[in-house]
Design an enzyme around this catalytic site. Sequence first.
Site, PDB file in Angstrom:
ATOM      1  N   GLY A   1       6.030  65.344  73.575  1.00  0.00           N
ATOM      2  CA  GLY A   1       5.736  64.820  72.548  1.00  0.00           C
ATOM      3  C   GLY A   1       4.352  65.145  72.389  1.00  0.00           C
TER       4      GLY A   1
ATOM      5  N   ILE B   1      -0.520  69.487  67.595  1.00  0.00           N
ATOM      6  CA  ILE B   1      -1.145  70.897  68.804  1.00  0.00           C
ATOM      7  C   ILE B   1      -2.138  70.624  69.773  1.00  0.00           C
ATOM      8  CG2 ILE B   1      -2.241  71.766  66.681  1.00  0.00           C
ATOM      9  CD1 ILE B   1      -1.017  74.791  66.780  1.00  0.00           C
TER      10      ILE B   1
ATOM     11  N   CYS C   1      -4.270  68.196  67.791  1.00  0.00           N
ATOM     12  CA  CYS C   1      -3.336  67.190  67.659  1.00  0.00           C
ATOM     13  C   CYS C   1      -3.038  66.622  66.351  1.00  0.00           C
ATOM     14  CB  CYS C   1      -3.829  65.694  68.292  1.00  0.00           C
ATOM     15  SG  CYS C   1      -4.725  66.323  70.285  1.00  0.00           S
TER      16      CYS C   1
ATOM     17  N   ALA D   1      -6.529  65.668  76.294  1.00  0.00           N
ATOM     18  CA  ALA D   1      -5.834  65.230  75.644  1.00  0.00           C
ATOM     19  C   ALA D   1      -4.503  65.214  76.099  1.00  0.00           C
ATOM     20  CB  ALA D   1      -4.878  66.382  74.388  1.00  0.00           C
TER      21      ALA D   1
ATOM     22  N   GLY E   1       1.518  66.501  80.518  1.00  0.00           N
ATOM     23  CA  GLY E   1       0.235  65.287  80.999  1.00  0.00           C
ATOM     24  C   GLY E   1      -0.649  65.642  79.893  1.00  0.00           C
TER      25      GLY E   1
END
Length: 242
Positions: free
Chosen positions: A89, A92, A191, A160, A173
């Site tokens: 999910g 970037i 992101c 992140a 993760g």
Amino acid sequence: MNKTVQLEDLGTKDFKETWDYQEQLFKAILDTKIKNRRENAGLETNNHFLFVEHPHVYTLGKSGDLANLLLSEDQLTAKGATFYKINRGGDITYHGPGQIVGYPILDLDNFFTDIHKYLRFLEEVIILTLAEYGLETERSPGETGVWLDVGTPFARKICAMGVRASRWVTMHGFALNVNADLGYFDNIIPCGIRGKGVTSLNTELDRESVDESEVKTKILKHFEDLFEAQIYQRSKKISKLK
């Protein structure tokens, strides 16, 4: 339920090789669960935790927008970086030297079957770890990961997160910036979030570098506590360190 977790520190390893290895571990757990369901085999499922540092690489989540990568293929090559569109999910992000990447590959049936709770626990592991360095970090509503100064013009992300889960088995993760070269984040919209910065632990502490092995030890301590897990490496339990 098996709450033991096998730890492997892979050192510096290519992203694609590590992704393939994650997939192998992930599939082995799924195969065991399928066998249990079909044959009532009663086999125990394994749990894994990988630490790794990747050479410069940008990865795009399955729902991400390629426009958030601001480099051409030639520019990627010139910077010594690679790019992969992957099955986690999120949008970037960047991985590279000075960053601690953690990949828990868990059967959540051994812990709790709640992906939202799982992500919040991963965030809490990092929040508690950074608190040991005197940093007050927090969550940003609607934005997975760990942040500083949320709700201010100075909001910046230090960790992140992006995961994949199937039949309650997890992979991918978190990526914690410890001694990261933040210049590499200038080549993406991290992101997919505009107008917010990125930071690293050494930057926040105004140090040239932070001991990454020490940070890993703290991460594992808080992971064990929150997940009520026992972490092993090479058949030897890692004692909880204060």
